[in-house]
Design an enzyme around this catalytic site. Structure first.
Site, PDB file in Angstrom:
ATOM      1  N   TYR A   1       0.852  -1.209   0.000  1.00  0.00           N
ATOM      2  CA  TYR A   1       0.000   0.000   0.000  1.00  0.00           C
ATOM      3  C   TYR A   1       0.874   1.240   0.000  1.00  0.00           C
ATOM      4  O   TYR A   1       1.836   1.294   0.770  1.00  0.00           O
ATOM      5  CB  TYR A   1      -0.899   0.062   1.245  1.00  0.00           C
ATOM      6  CG  TYR A   1      -1.914  -1.030   1.399  1.00  0.00           C
ATOM      7  CD1 TYR A   1      -2.172  -1.963   0.391  1.00  0.00           C
ATOM      8  CD2 TYR A   1      -2.652  -1.152   2.572  1.00  0.00           C
ATOM      9  CE1 TYR A   1      -3.125  -2.966   0.574  1.00  0.00           C
ATOM     10  CE2 TYR A   1      -3.607  -2.143   2.749  1.00  0.00           C
ATOM     11  CZ  TYR A   1      -3.826  -3.049   1.745  1.00  0.00           C
ATOM     12  OH  TYR A   1      -4.769  -4.032   1.918  1.00  0.00           O
TER      13      TYR A   1
HETATM   14  N1  LIG Z   1      -6.553  -8.225   1.946  1.00  0.00           N
HETATM   15  C1  LIG Z   1      -6.858  -7.605   0.833  1.00  0.00           C
HETATM   16  O1  LIG Z   1      -6.624  -8.123  -0.275  1.00  0.00           O
HETATM   17  C2  LIG Z   1      -7.519  -6.268   0.908  1.00  0.00           C
HETATM   18  C3  LIG Z   1      -8.103  -5.708  -0.233  1.00  0.00           C
HETATM   19  C4  LIG Z   1      -8.736  -4.464  -0.086  1.00  0.00           C
HETATM   20  C5  LIG Z   1      -8.763  -3.835   1.144  1.00  0.00           C
HETATM   21  N2  LIG Z   1      -8.163  -4.406   2.248  1.00  0.00           N
HETATM   22  C6  LIG Z   1      -8.163  -3.749   3.589  1.00  0.00           C
HETATM   23  O2  LIG Z   1      -9.425  -3.244   3.895  1.00  0.00           O
HETATM   24  C7  LIG Z   1      -9.350  -1.867   4.148  1.00  0.00           C
HETATM   25  C8  LIG Z   1     -10.599  -1.160   3.765  1.00  0.00           C
HETATM   26  O3  LIG Z   1     -10.771  -1.206   2.362  1.00  0.00           O
HETATM   27  P1  LIG Z   1     -11.386  -0.041   1.540  1.00  0.00           P
HETATM   28  O4  LIG Z   1     -10.929   1.265   2.044  1.00  0.00           O
HETATM   29  O5  LIG Z   1     -11.117  -0.349   0.127  1.00  0.00           O
HETATM   30  O6  LIG Z   1     -12.926  -0.274   1.731  1.00  0.00           O
HETATM   31  P2  LIG Z   1     -14.103   0.227   2.617  1.00  0.00           P
HETATM   32  O7  LIG Z   1     -13.809   0.324   4.046  1.00  0.00           O
HETATM   33  O8  LIG Z   1     -15.179  -0.630   2.135  1.00  0.00           O
HETATM   34  O9  LIG Z   1     -14.378   1.716   2.046  1.00  0.00           O
HETATM   35  C9  LIG Z   1     -13.846   2.812   2.684  1.00  0.00           C
HETATM   36  C10 LIG Z   1     -13.981   4.050   1.821  1.00  0.00           C
HETATM   37  O10 LIG Z   1     -15.340   4.497   1.827  1.00  0.00           O
HETATM   38  C11 LIG Z   1     -15.386   5.915   1.864  1.00  0.00           C
HETATM   39  N3  LIG Z   1     -16.025   6.285   3.144  1.00  0.00           N
HETATM   40  C12 LIG Z   1     -15.722   5.857   4.403  1.00  0.00           C
HETATM   41  N4  LIG Z   1     -16.523   6.420   5.323  1.00  0.00           N
HETATM   42  C13 LIG Z   1     -17.375   7.213   4.640  1.00  0.00           C
HETATM   43  C14 LIG Z   1     -18.443   8.045   5.046  1.00  0.00           C
HETATM   44  N5  LIG Z   1     -18.788   8.170   6.306  1.00  0.00           N
HETATM   45  N6  LIG Z   1     -19.115   8.713   4.084  1.00  0.00           N
HETATM   46  C15 LIG Z   1     -18.780   8.597   2.777  1.00  0.00           C
HETATM   47  N7  LIG Z   1     -17.762   7.829   2.337  1.00  0.00           N
HETATM   48  C16 LIG Z   1     -17.066   7.132   3.262  1.00  0.00           C
HETATM   49  C17 LIG Z   1     -13.947   6.393   1.796  1.00  0.00           C
HETATM   50  O11 LIG Z   1     -13.583   6.507   0.414  1.00  0.00           O
HETATM   51  P3  LIG Z   1     -13.509   7.888  -0.411  1.00  0.00           P
HETATM   52  O12 LIG Z   1     -12.125   8.397  -0.255  1.00  0.00           O
HETATM   53  O13 LIG Z   1     -13.788   7.432  -1.801  1.00  0.00           O
HETATM   54  O14 LIG Z   1     -14.540   8.808   0.134  1.00  0.00           O
HETATM   55  C18 LIG Z   1     -13.203   5.222   2.391  1.00  0.00           C
HETATM   56  O15 LIG Z   1     -11.853   5.172   2.026  1.00  0.00           O
HETATM   57  C19 LIG Z   1      -8.083  -1.421   3.428  1.00  0.00           C
HETATM   58  O16 LIG Z   1      -7.553  -0.246   3.932  1.00  0.00           O
HETATM   59  C20 LIG Z   1      -7.200  -2.594   3.680  1.00  0.00           C
HETATM   60  O17 LIG Z   1      -6.610  -2.494   4.965  1.00  0.00           O
HETATM   61  C21 LIG Z   1      -7.558  -5.603   2.124  1.00  0.00           C
END
Ligand SMILES: NC(=O)c1ccc[n+]([C@@H]2O[C@H](COP(=O)([O-])OP(=O)(O)OC[C@H]3O[C@@H](n4cnc5c(N)ncnc54)[C@H](OP(=O)(O)O)[C@@H]3O)[C@@H](O)[C@H]2O)c1
Length: 322
Positions: free
Chosen positions: A58
């Site tokens: 990342y």
């Molecule tokens: N193991 C793996 O292969 C893998 C793959 C993917 C992710 N991950 C892990 O999972 C974590 C979370 O993934 P993710 O960030 O992709 O997904 P997520 O938690 O489903 O989505 C979070 C995103 O939603 C938006 N958001 C959050 N709160 C909000 C609110 N109150 N109102 C409006 N928008 C909001 C923000 O994006 P905006 O900037 O677009 O607003 C935020 O970055 C990653 O950081 C990582 O640690 C792991």
């Protein structure tokens, strides 16, 4: 509004204790710059949370980045706050960090862990996870390398991400047969929209074996907050196009309608409800979610104390049935 105290939960049988929500670090150095990342992390720990997930790779996909940016920001933040001992720090190895620098071979793990420790400015990783399956390396070899790191005190527990059910079973069998450390956690994709991949088989294996489950994409990359309701809403984020094309369809809209209804009942937001549904799921330890702006952090924090009742969960389960 129905609220409860913030709990702390055992992370499977790892011996670690974590908050029921993990902050996902893929935003650091991507959609959140260093100063914003520090503010987000401060708000998270000030609210009583301790669990942060990242990966060596990342946020390599952001223009100008090469990987390692997220760990570097977390390392600087822990150093400047002097709070390393209060954080449960999870990171991952296995994604490509350059030509030939990927996978789960012992040689690469031994190199990658030193790179991560340096960027994180720490002497230990609490949870070191295999980011992806590496069928070219026998589990015995990978787990043997992890054993060395645990014996050296560089890693406290190990976990897996993105393993299929048969491969997770195989890994657990290898550990049981050889006495090598076992994967104590699984990090699968799982949320109200994407349920089947985890619920079909992985969930049962994790519960039978007492694994901690820390699922990713808890908010379906932001879709479950309800901010994408039409194609034009894709412009709301750098991630918008991908989100709209994957989730904005009939099923996605039905899920949003249920989230709106339950949120209205509790004076909460759809994003809070989507995370509370995960936290309430038996066998699930801590959903991983991220925020890129301080004003989004409030939803993550509030979600962890929102109590849903059986009627709420039934409504959400029916709307997201697959
Ligand atoms: N193991 C793996 O292969 C893998 C793959 C993917 C992710 N991950 C892990 O999972 C974590 C979370 O993934 P993710 O960030 O992709 O997904 P997520 O938690 O489903 O989505 C979070 C995103 O939603 C938006 N958001 C959050 N709160 C909000 C609110 N109150 N109102 C409006 N928008 C909001 C923000 O994006 P905006 O900037 O677009 O607003 C935020 O970055 C990653 O950081 C990582 O640690 C792991």
């Amino acid at each position: 509004m129905d609220r409860r105290q913030l709990e702390q939960r055992p992370l499977g049988r790892s011996g670690l204790t974590v908050s029921p929500l993990c902050f996902g670090g893929n935003v650091f150095g991507w959609t959140a710059d260093e100063a914003t990342s520090f503010r987000l992390l401060d708000a998270f720990v000030d609210a009583g949370f301790n669990f942060v997930d990242t990966a060596d790779v990342y946020s390599a996909w952001a223009p100008g980045n090469q990987g390692g940016e997220s760990e570097t920001i977390i390392g600087k933040w822990m150093k400047s706050r002097g709070n390393r001992d209060r954080i449960i720090l999870a990171t991952k190895v296995g994604s490509e960090m350059g030509p030939g620098k990927k996978g789960l071979s012992p040689a690469w793990i031994r190199t990658a862990v030193e790179d991560s420790l340096k960027r994180l400015q720490t002497d230990r990783i609490d949870l070191y996870q295999s980011h992806w399956d590496d069928p070219a390396t026998p589990f015995e070899d990978t787990l043997g390398a992890y054993k060395e790191l645990i014996d050296q005190g560089k890693v406290r527990a190990i976990g897996a991400s993105n393993l299929t059910a048969p491969r997770l079973r195989e890994a657990l069998e290898v550990s049981a047969r050889t006495g090598l450390p076992r994967y104590e956690t699984l990090q699968p994709e799982y949320n109200l929209y994407s349920r089947e991949g985890y619920e079909a088989e992985l969930e049962g294996i994790c519960r039978e074996n007492g694994l901690g489950v820390i699922n990713y994409y808890s908010l379906a990359a932001g879709f479950l907050t309800g901010k994408y309701r039409s194609a034009e809403d894709a412009g709301k984020s750098a991630r918008g196009n991908g989100v709209v094309s994957k989730y904005l369809n009939e099923r996605g809209r039905a899920i949003l309608a249920a989230l709106d209804e339950v949120a209205g009942r509790h004076g909460a937001t759809p994003g809070q409800v989507a995370i509370a549904w995960l936290i309430a799921r038996p066998g699930l330890t801590a959903p991983i979610a991220s925020a890129s702006k301080p004003e989004q952090m409030g939803d993550l924090i509030a979600a962890a104390t929102l109590r849903l009742d059986a009627e709420d969960i039934g409504r959400l389960d029916r709307a997201s049935a697959y």
